[in-house]
Scaffold this active site. Structure first.
Site, mmCIF file in Angstrom:
data_model
loop_
_atom_site.group_PDB
_atom_site.id
_atom_site.type_symbol
_atom_site.label_atom_id
_atom_site.label_comp_id
_atom_site.label_asym_id
_atom_site.label_seq_id
_atom_site.Cartn_x
_atom_site.Cartn_y
_atom_site.Cartn_z
ATOM 1 N N HIS A 87 0.831 -1.213 0.000
ATOM 2 C CA HIS A 87 0.000 0.000 0.000
ATOM 3 C C HIS A 87 0.865 1.262 0.000
ATOM 4 O O HIS A 87 0.492 2.272 -0.594
ATOM 5 C CB HIS A 87 -0.933 -0.011 1.217
ATOM 6 C CG HIS A 87 -1.977 -1.080 1.144
ATOM 7 N ND1 HIS A 87 -3.244 -0.851 0.670
ATOM 8 C CD2 HIS A 87 -1.924 -2.397 1.468
ATOM 9 C CE1 HIS A 87 -3.943 -1.981 0.707
ATOM 10 N NE2 HIS A 87 -3.157 -2.927 1.198
ATOM 11 N N ASP A 92 -5.785 5.822 1.621
ATOM 12 C CA ASP A 92 -5.943 4.447 1.172
ATOM 13 C C ASP A 92 -7.303 3.941 1.655
ATOM 14 O O ASP A 92 -7.737 4.277 2.760
ATOM 15 C CB ASP A 92 -4.813 3.581 1.755
ATOM 16 C CG ASP A 92 -4.830 2.160 1.227
ATOM 17 O OD1 ASP A 92 -5.732 1.393 1.625
ATOM 18 O OD2 ASP A 92 -3.934 1.807 0.433
#
Length: 442
Positions: free
Chosen positions: A15, A93
Protein backbone atom coordinates in the site's frame (compact mmCIF):
# COMPACT_ATOMS: atom_id res chain seq x y z
CA UNK A 1 3.40 29.37 -2.02
CA UNK A 2 2.82 25.72 -2.94
CA UNK A 3 -0.44 24.04 -1.97
CA UNK A 4 -0.13 20.94 0.24
CA UNK A 5 -1.63 17.56 -0.65
CA UNK A 6 -1.65 14.99 2.18
CA UNK A 7 -1.44 11.28 1.36
CA UNK A 8 -2.32 8.61 3.93
CA UNK A 9 -1.33 5.03 2.94
CA UNK A 10 -2.36 1.88 4.79
CA UNK A 11 0.21 -0.31 6.51
CA UNK A 12 2.34 -2.62 4.35
CA UNK A 13 4.66 -2.11 1.39
CA UNK A 14 1.91 -3.16 -1.01
CA UNK A 15 0.00 0.00 0.00
CA UNK A 16 2.89 2.37 0.76
CA UNK A 17 4.72 1.98 -2.57
CA UNK A 18 1.68 2.72 -4.81
CA UNK A 19 0.88 5.78 -2.65
CA UNK A 20 4.47 7.04 -3.00
CA UNK A 21 4.27 6.48 -6.75
CA UNK A 22 1.07 8.53 -6.85
CA UNK A 23 2.86 11.35 -5.02
CA UNK A 24 5.76 11.18 -7.48
CA UNK A 25 3.36 11.18 -10.44
CA UNK A 26 1.61 14.29 -9.11
CA UNK A 27 4.90 16.12 -8.53
CA UNK A 28 6.39 15.10 -11.88
CA UNK A 29 3.72 17.11 -13.66
CA UNK A 30 2.65 19.69 -11.04
CA UNK A 31 5.79 20.30 -8.98
CA UNK A 32 5.62 24.07 -9.37
CA UNK A 33 2.27 24.42 -7.60
CA UNK A 34 1.99 21.44 -5.22
CA UNK A 35 3.89 19.79 -2.38
CA UNK A 36 3.27 16.30 -1.01
CA UNK A 37 3.17 15.16 2.63
CA UNK A 38 2.84 11.41 3.25
CA UNK A 39 1.68 10.29 6.70
CA UNK A 40 3.13 6.95 7.81
CA UNK A 41 0.56 4.99 9.86
CA UNK A 42 3.15 2.99 11.82
CA UNK A 43 6.88 3.19 12.62
CA UNK A 44 8.75 1.89 9.53
CA UNK A 45 10.96 -1.19 9.73
CA UNK A 46 14.58 -1.20 8.53
CA UNK A 47 13.74 -2.16 4.93
CA UNK A 48 11.05 0.52 4.73
CA UNK A 49 13.43 3.15 6.13
CA UNK A 50 15.91 2.29 3.38
CA UNK A 51 13.14 2.60 0.79
CA UNK A 52 11.98 5.97 2.17
CA UNK A 53 15.57 7.26 2.18
CA UNK A 54 15.88 6.36 -1.50
CA UNK A 55 12.57 8.07 -2.30
CA UNK A 56 13.55 11.24 -0.39
CA UNK A 57 16.84 11.46 -2.29
CA UNK A 58 15.07 11.18 -5.65
CA UNK A 59 12.02 13.28 -4.74
CA UNK A 60 12.95 15.80 -2.02
CA UNK A 61 9.58 17.54 -2.42
CA UNK A 62 7.90 14.58 -0.72
CA UNK A 63 7.82 14.93 3.08
CA UNK A 64 7.26 11.88 5.28
CA UNK A 65 5.66 12.27 8.72
CA UNK A 66 5.39 9.46 11.26
CA UNK A 67 2.08 9.11 13.06
CA UNK A 68 3.13 7.89 16.50
CA UNK A 69 0.53 6.12 18.66
CA UNK A 70 0.07 9.31 20.68
CA UNK A 71 0.00 11.57 17.64
CA UNK A 72 -3.56 11.35 16.38
CA UNK A 73 -4.49 12.20 12.80
CA UNK A 74 -6.61 15.17 13.84
CA UNK A 75 -3.74 16.72 15.80
CA UNK A 76 -1.30 16.12 12.95
CA UNK A 77 -3.55 17.78 10.38
CA UNK A 78 -4.20 20.70 12.72
CA UNK A 79 -0.43 21.09 13.07
CA UNK A 80 0.00 21.14 9.28
CA UNK A 81 -2.75 23.75 8.98
CA UNK A 82 -1.20 25.95 11.68
CA UNK A 83 2.25 25.83 10.04
CA UNK A 84 1.12 26.59 6.49
CA UNK A 85 -2.50 26.38 5.40
CA UNK A 86 -5.31 23.88 5.06
CA UNK A 87 -4.36 21.05 2.65
CA UNK A 88 -6.05 21.33 -0.72
CA UNK A 89 -6.80 17.60 -0.64
CA UNK A 90 -6.43 14.54 1.56
CA UNK A 91 -5.92 11.23 -0.26
CA UNK A 92 -6.43 8.12 1.86
CA UNK A 93 -5.94 4.45 1.17
CA UNK A 94 -9.34 2.72 1.19
CA UNK A 95 -8.30 0.66 4.24
CA UNK A 96 -8.03 3.97 6.16
CA UNK A 97 -11.62 4.97 5.39
CA UNK A 98 -12.34 5.98 8.99
CA UNK A 99 -9.95 8.91 8.49
CA UNK A 100 -12.67 10.56 6.41
CA UNK A 101 -14.45 11.37 9.69
CA UNK A 102 -11.45 13.51 10.70
CA UNK A 103 -11.11 15.32 7.38
CA UNK A 104 -14.85 16.06 7.42
CA UNK A 105 -14.41 17.89 10.74
CA UNK A 106 -11.64 19.99 9.18
CA UNK A 107 -13.53 20.44 5.90
CA UNK A 108 -10.67 19.06 3.78
CA UNK A 109 -11.66 17.63 0.36
CA UNK A 110 -11.09 13.87 0.64
CA UNK A 111 -10.29 11.28 -2.02
CA UNK A 112 -9.96 7.50 -1.80
CA UNK A 113 -6.94 5.90 -3.48
CA UNK A 114 -7.14 2.28 -4.61
CA UNK A 115 -3.87 0.44 -5.39
CA UNK A 116 -6.26 -2.11 -6.89
CA UNK A 117 -7.91 -2.96 -10.17
CA UNK A 118 -10.89 -0.92 -11.35
CA UNK A 119 -12.74 -4.25 -11.30
CA UNK A 120 -12.09 -4.49 -7.58
CA UNK A 121 -13.40 -0.95 -7.05
CA UNK A 122 -16.56 -1.89 -8.99
CA UNK A 123 -17.06 -4.81 -6.61
CA UNK A 124 -16.48 -2.61 -3.55
CA UNK A 125 -19.02 -0.05 -4.74
CA UNK A 126 -21.53 -2.81 -5.38
CA UNK A 127 -21.25 -4.41 -1.92
CA UNK A 128 -24.14 -2.41 -0.36
CA UNK A 129 -26.39 -3.42 -3.27
CA UNK A 130 -25.49 -7.08 -2.77
CA UNK A 131 -25.91 -6.70 1.00
CA UNK A 132 -29.41 -5.25 0.79
CA UNK A 133 -30.66 -7.73 -1.78
CA UNK A 134 -29.33 -11.06 -0.53
CA UNK A 135 -29.55 -13.27 2.53
CA UNK A 136 -26.59 -14.35 4.65
CA UNK A 137 -26.21 -17.48 2.53
CA UNK A 138 -23.31 -17.35 0.08
CA UNK A 139 -24.77 -20.34 -1.79
CA UNK A 140 -28.26 -18.92 -2.30
CA UNK A 141 -29.40 -18.47 -5.91
CA UNK A 142 -30.12 -14.75 -5.40
CA UNK A 143 -26.56 -14.14 -4.15
CA UNK A 144 -25.01 -16.12 -6.99
CA UNK A 145 -27.16 -14.29 -9.56
CA UNK A 146 -26.05 -10.92 -8.18
CA UNK A 147 -22.38 -11.92 -8.51
CA UNK A 148 -23.04 -12.63 -12.17
CA UNK A 149 -24.32 -9.13 -12.89
CA UNK A 150 -21.90 -6.66 -11.25
CA UNK A 151 -21.43 -3.71 -13.63
CA UNK A 152 -18.18 -3.90 -15.60
CA UNK A 153 -17.23 -7.37 -14.37
CA UNK A 154 -17.39 -10.82 -15.96
CA UNK A 155 -19.72 -13.30 -14.19
CA UNK A 156 -18.25 -14.15 -10.78
CA UNK A 157 -18.77 -17.02 -8.33
CA UNK A 158 -18.50 -17.01 -4.51
CA UNK A 159 -15.03 -18.60 -4.88
CA UNK A 160 -13.83 -15.41 -6.64
CA UNK A 161 -14.77 -13.16 -3.73
CA UNK A 162 -12.26 -11.72 -1.26
CA UNK A 163 -12.66 -13.75 1.93
CA UNK A 164 -13.57 -10.79 4.23
CA UNK A 165 -16.76 -10.10 2.26
CA UNK A 166 -18.02 -13.68 2.18
CA UNK A 167 -19.06 -14.00 5.83
CA UNK A 168 -21.95 -11.59 6.42
CA UNK A 169 -21.60 -12.03 10.19
CA UNK A 170 -17.94 -11.02 10.44
CA UNK A 171 -16.57 -7.65 11.54
CA UNK A 172 -14.50 -7.50 8.35
CA UNK A 173 -17.67 -7.74 6.29
CA UNK A 174 -19.31 -4.97 8.32
CA UNK A 175 -16.24 -2.80 7.76
CA UNK A 176 -16.36 -3.37 4.00
CA UNK A 177 -20.05 -2.50 3.81
CA UNK A 178 -19.42 0.71 5.78
CA UNK A 179 -16.42 1.59 3.60
CA UNK A 180 -18.45 0.97 0.45
CA UNK A 181 -21.15 3.35 1.63
CA UNK A 182 -18.68 6.01 2.75
CA UNK A 183 -16.64 5.94 -0.46
CA UNK A 184 -19.76 6.96 -2.40
CA UNK A 185 -19.80 10.26 -0.47
CA UNK A 186 -16.16 11.20 -1.10
CA UNK A 187 -14.89 13.90 -3.47
CA UNK A 188 -13.35 11.38 -5.83
CA UNK A 189 -11.93 7.89 -6.32
CA UNK A 190 -8.37 7.52 -7.64
CA UNK A 191 -7.53 4.12 -9.14
CA UNK A 192 -4.14 2.69 -10.11
CA UNK A 193 -5.13 1.35 -13.51
CA UNK A 194 -5.63 2.68 -17.03
CA UNK A 195 -8.70 2.69 -19.19
CA UNK A 196 -7.58 0.40 -22.01
CA UNK A 197 -6.45 -2.29 -19.58
CA UNK A 198 -9.87 -2.59 -17.90
CA UNK A 199 -12.16 -1.03 -20.42
CA UNK A 200 -15.49 -2.46 -19.18
CA UNK A 201 -14.88 -1.81 -15.47
CA UNK A 202 -13.56 1.72 -16.11
CA UNK A 203 -16.58 2.54 -18.29
CA UNK A 204 -18.99 1.23 -15.66
CA UNK A 205 -17.31 3.34 -12.98
CA UNK A 206 -17.25 6.47 -15.13
CA UNK A 207 -20.94 6.04 -15.95
CA UNK A 208 -21.89 5.50 -12.32
CA UNK A 209 -23.45 2.10 -13.00
CA UNK A 210 -22.50 0.86 -9.51
CA UNK A 211 -24.38 3.62 -7.69
CA UNK A 212 -27.65 3.96 -9.55
CA UNK A 213 -29.50 4.95 -6.36
CA UNK A 214 -26.94 7.59 -5.27
CA UNK A 215 -24.60 10.11 -6.82
CA UNK A 216 -21.26 8.44 -7.57
CA UNK A 217 -18.07 10.46 -7.04
CA UNK A 218 -15.78 11.24 -9.94
CA UNK A 219 -13.30 8.49 -10.77
CA UNK A 220 -9.72 9.13 -11.91
CA UNK A 221 -7.71 6.31 -13.54
CA UNK A 222 -4.07 7.35 -13.18
CA UNK A 223 -2.08 4.13 -13.68
CA UNK A 224 -0.01 2.17 -14.19
CA UNK A 225 1.99 3.68 -11.31
CA UNK A 226 4.78 1.21 -10.51
CA UNK A 227 8.12 1.46 -8.76
CA UNK A 228 11.21 1.80 -10.94
CA UNK A 229 13.85 0.59 -8.45
CA UNK A 230 16.61 -1.25 -10.31
CA UNK A 231 18.12 -3.66 -7.78
CA UNK A 232 21.69 -2.98 -8.96
CA UNK A 233 24.25 -5.58 -7.97
CA UNK A 234 21.79 -8.32 -7.08
CA UNK A 235 23.13 -11.81 -7.81
CA UNK A 236 20.03 -12.95 -9.66
CA UNK A 237 20.35 -10.07 -12.14
CA UNK A 238 23.88 -11.15 -12.98
CA UNK A 239 22.53 -14.65 -13.57
CA UNK A 240 19.78 -13.28 -15.84
CA UNK A 241 22.42 -11.44 -17.87
CA UNK A 242 23.76 -14.82 -18.99
CA UNK A 243 20.36 -16.19 -20.15
CA UNK A 244 18.82 -15.95 -23.65
CA UNK A 245 16.20 -13.31 -24.39
CA UNK A 246 12.67 -14.10 -23.11
CA UNK A 247 13.75 -17.59 -21.98
CA UNK A 248 13.26 -17.42 -18.18
CA UNK A 249 10.04 -17.90 -16.24
CA UNK A 250 10.01 -15.93 -12.97
CA UNK A 251 8.08 -17.28 -9.97
CA UNK A 252 7.36 -14.91 -7.09
CA UNK A 253 4.34 -14.66 -4.78
CA UNK A 254 4.54 -11.38 -2.88
CA UNK A 255 5.56 -10.46 0.65
CA UNK A 256 2.98 -12.73 2.29
CA UNK A 257 2.84 -15.57 -0.23
CA UNK A 258 3.87 -18.81 1.49
CA UNK A 259 3.39 -22.44 0.54
CA UNK A 260 3.49 -25.70 2.45
CA UNK A 261 6.61 -27.82 2.14
CA UNK A 262 4.69 -30.31 -0.02
CA UNK A 263 3.53 -27.53 -2.39
CA UNK A 264 7.09 -26.19 -2.67
CA UNK A 265 8.27 -29.65 -3.68
CA UNK A 266 5.46 -29.92 -6.23
CA UNK A 267 6.57 -26.61 -7.80
CA UNK A 268 10.14 -27.92 -7.97
CA UNK A 269 9.01 -31.09 -9.76
CA UNK A 270 6.99 -29.02 -12.23
CA UNK A 271 9.92 -26.75 -13.05
CA UNK A 272 12.36 -29.60 -13.49
CA UNK A 273 10.01 -31.52 -15.76
CA UNK A 274 9.12 -28.44 -17.83
CA UNK A 275 12.71 -28.04 -19.00
CA UNK A 276 12.28 -24.26 -18.83
CA UNK A 277 14.83 -21.84 -17.48
CA UNK A 278 13.52 -20.38 -14.23
CA UNK A 279 14.17 -17.87 -11.45
CA UNK A 280 12.19 -18.85 -8.35
CA UNK A 281 11.74 -16.91 -5.10
CA UNK A 282 11.12 -19.34 -2.22
CA UNK A 283 9.89 -18.20 1.18
CA UNK A 284 9.89 -20.19 4.40
CA UNK A 285 6.59 -22.08 4.83
CA UNK A 286 6.39 -20.85 8.43
CA UNK A 287 6.40 -17.06 8.79
CA UNK A 288 7.39 -17.41 12.46
CA UNK A 289 10.67 -19.16 11.69
CA UNK A 290 13.56 -16.70 11.56
CA UNK A 291 17.15 -17.15 10.47
CA UNK A 292 18.58 -18.21 7.15
CA UNK A 293 16.34 -20.13 4.76
CA UNK A 294 17.68 -23.67 4.20
CA UNK A 295 16.65 -24.38 0.60
CA UNK A 296 18.16 -27.89 0.61
CA UNK A 297 15.69 -28.91 3.34
CA UNK A 298 12.66 -27.58 1.43
CA UNK A 299 13.45 -28.79 -2.10
CA UNK A 300 13.63 -32.36 -3.47
CA UNK A 301 16.97 -34.05 -2.91
CA UNK A 302 19.47 -33.09 -5.62
CA UNK A 303 17.10 -30.54 -7.24
CA UNK A 304 19.50 -27.61 -7.00
CA UNK A 305 22.34 -29.62 -8.51
CA UNK A 306 20.25 -31.10 -11.32
CA UNK A 307 18.81 -27.72 -12.37
CA UNK A 308 21.85 -25.49 -11.82
CA UNK A 309 22.40 -25.02 -15.57
CA UNK A 310 18.86 -23.81 -16.20
CA UNK A 311 17.50 -22.47 -12.95
CA UNK A 312 18.17 -20.25 -9.97
CA UNK A 313 16.41 -20.39 -6.61
CA UNK A 314 16.66 -17.39 -4.27
CA UNK A 315 15.48 -17.19 -0.69
CA UNK A 316 12.75 -14.75 0.41
CA UNK A 317 13.25 -11.83 -1.96
CA UNK A 318 14.29 -10.69 -5.43
CA UNK A 319 14.21 -7.18 -6.97
CA UNK A 320 10.96 -7.82 -8.81
CA UNK A 321 10.79 -4.72 -11.01
CA UNK A 322 14.39 -5.20 -12.12
CA UNK A 323 13.69 -8.87 -12.86
CA UNK A 324 10.47 -8.26 -14.81
CA UNK A 325 12.12 -5.52 -16.85
CA UNK A 326 15.08 -7.77 -17.75
CA UNK A 327 15.26 -8.93 -21.36
CA UNK A 328 15.80 -12.57 -20.33
CA UNK A 329 12.43 -12.87 -18.55
CA UNK A 330 9.62 -14.18 -20.73
CA UNK A 331 6.97 -15.28 -18.21
CA UNK A 332 5.78 -14.70 -14.66
CA UNK A 333 3.99 -17.07 -12.27
CA UNK A 334 2.31 -14.62 -9.89
CA UNK A 335 -0.04 -14.47 -6.91
CA UNK A 336 -2.05 -11.82 -8.81
CA UNK A 337 -1.38 -8.95 -6.42
CA UNK A 338 -2.30 -5.82 -8.36
CA UNK A 339 1.13 -4.18 -8.02
CA UNK A 340 2.72 -7.30 -9.51
CA UNK A 341 0.17 -7.41 -12.33
CA UNK A 342 0.83 -3.78 -13.27
CA UNK A 343 4.59 -4.33 -13.15
CA UNK A 344 4.30 -7.31 -15.50
CA UNK A 345 2.01 -5.41 -17.86
CA UNK A 346 4.33 -2.39 -17.84
CA UNK A 347 7.18 -4.62 -19.08
CA UNK A 348 5.09 -6.83 -21.38
CA UNK A 349 5.55 -10.07 -19.40
CA UNK A 350 2.75 -12.68 -19.78
CA UNK A 351 1.56 -14.41 -16.62
CA UNK A 352 0.33 -17.62 -15.04
CA UNK A 353 -2.25 -16.64 -12.40
CA UNK A 354 -1.97 -18.37 -9.00
CA UNK A 355 -3.99 -16.29 -6.48
CA UNK A 356 -3.44 -16.84 -2.77
CA UNK A 357 -5.35 -14.27 -0.66
CA UNK A 358 -7.17 -10.90 -0.49
CA UNK A 359 -8.75 -9.85 -3.81
CA UNK A 360 -6.38 -11.96 -5.91
CA UNK A 361 -9.00 -14.50 -7.05
CA UNK A 362 -11.07 -11.65 -8.44
CA UNK A 363 -7.95 -10.31 -10.16
CA UNK A 364 -7.38 -13.73 -11.73
CA UNK A 365 -10.83 -13.74 -13.33
CA UNK A 366 -10.23 -10.30 -14.83
CA UNK A 367 -6.63 -11.06 -15.91
CA UNK A 368 -7.73 -14.25 -17.68
CA UNK A 369 -11.14 -13.37 -19.09
CA UNK A 370 -11.07 -9.59 -19.68
CA UNK A 371 -7.45 -8.48 -19.98
CA UNK A 372 -6.30 -11.84 -21.42
CA UNK A 373 -2.78 -11.35 -20.05
CA UNK A 374 -2.63 -14.57 -17.96
CA UNK A 375 -3.28 -18.30 -18.02
CA UNK A 376 -5.20 -19.78 -15.06
CA UNK A 377 -3.96 -22.63 -12.85
CA UNK A 378 -6.35 -25.37 -11.73
CA UNK A 379 -6.29 -26.15 -8.00
CA UNK A 380 -7.87 -29.04 -6.16
CA UNK A 381 -10.50 -28.50 -3.45
CA UNK A 382 -7.79 -27.79 -0.86
CA UNK A 383 -6.14 -25.18 -3.08
CA UNK A 384 -3.24 -27.50 -3.96
CA UNK A 385 -1.69 -27.28 -7.44
CA UNK A 386 -0.27 -30.48 -8.90
CA UNK A 387 3.11 -30.54 -10.61
CA UNK A 388 1.60 -31.65 -13.93
CA UNK A 389 -0.77 -28.67 -13.97
CA UNK A 390 1.97 -26.10 -13.31
CA UNK A 391 4.33 -27.81 -15.76
CA UNK A 392 1.72 -27.67 -18.53
CA UNK A 393 0.86 -24.01 -17.89
CA UNK A 394 4.53 -22.96 -17.84
CA UNK A 395 5.16 -24.78 -21.12
CA UNK A 396 2.02 -23.24 -22.64
CA UNK A 397 3.02 -19.75 -21.55
CA UNK A 398 6.61 -19.94 -22.76
CA UNK A 399 6.52 -22.20 -25.81
CA UNK A 400 3.12 -22.57 -27.46
CA UNK A 401 3.03 -21.50 -31.10
CA UNK A 402 -0.76 -21.16 -31.12
CA UNK A 403 -3.71 -21.17 -28.73
CA UNK A 404 -3.97 -19.47 -25.35
CA UNK A 405 -0.25 -19.08 -24.67
CA UNK A 406 0.32 -17.20 -27.90
CA UNK A 407 -2.81 -15.11 -27.31
CA UNK A 408 -1.66 -14.12 -23.81
CA UNK A 409 1.81 -13.12 -25.05
CA UNK A 410 0.29 -10.97 -27.79
CA UNK A 411 -2.28 -9.40 -25.43
CA UNK A 412 0.29 -8.37 -22.83
CA UNK A 413 2.49 -6.89 -25.56
CA UNK A 414 -0.43 -4.68 -26.67
CA UNK A 415 -1.18 -3.81 -23.04
CA UNK A 416 2.41 -2.65 -22.55
CA UNK A 417 2.07 -0.25 -25.48
CA UNK A 418 -1.26 0.98 -24.11
CA UNK A 419 0.37 1.56 -20.70
CA UNK A 420 3.07 3.74 -22.24
CA UNK A 421 0.44 5.69 -24.17
CA UNK A 422 -1.72 6.21 -21.05
CA UNK A 423 1.15 7.90 -19.20
CA UNK A 424 2.33 9.95 -22.18
CA UNK A 425 1.39 13.57 -22.80
CA UNK A 426 -2.29 13.58 -23.79
CA UNK A 427 -2.75 9.96 -22.64
CA UNK A 428 -5.75 8.91 -20.59
CA UNK A 429 -3.91 8.76 -17.23
CA UNK A 430 -2.24 12.15 -17.74
CA UNK A 431 -5.62 13.66 -18.65
CA UNK A 432 -7.10 12.08 -15.51
CA UNK A 433 -4.28 13.49 -13.36
CA UNK A 434 -4.82 16.99 -14.74
CA UNK A 435 -8.55 16.66 -14.05
CA UNK A 436 -7.79 15.58 -10.49
CA UNK A 437 -5.48 18.54 -9.86
CA UNK A 438 -8.02 20.87 -11.43
CA UNK A 439 -10.69 19.57 -9.02
CA UNK A 440 -8.53 20.75 -6.10
CA UNK A 441 -8.78 24.33 -7.30
CA UNK A 442 -12.55 24.51 -6.91
Amino acid sequence: MKETIVLYPAMGRGHLVPMVELGKFILTHHNSTLSITILLPSPPDTATIQYLTTVSAAAPSIIFLNLSPSQHLLRTLQSIISQSSKPKAFILDFFNHSAANVTAVLDIPTYYYFPNAASCVSLFLHIPTIHHNTTTSKTGSNYINMLRSIPGLPPLSPEDMPEPILDHRSRSYESFVKMSIEMRKTNGLIVNTFEKLENKACLALKNGEDCVETQQPRVFFVGPLVSTSNGDGDECLSWLDSQPSRSVVFLSFGSYGRFSKSQIREIAVALERSGQRFLWVVRNPNSNVGGELKLEELLPKGFLMRTKEKGMVVGNWAPQVAVLSHDSVGGFVTHCGWNSVLEAVSWGVPMVAWPLYAEQRLNRVVMVEEMKVALPLKENDEGFVRATELENRVRELMNSESGRGKEVRESVSRARNDAVAALSDGGSSRVALNGLVESWKH
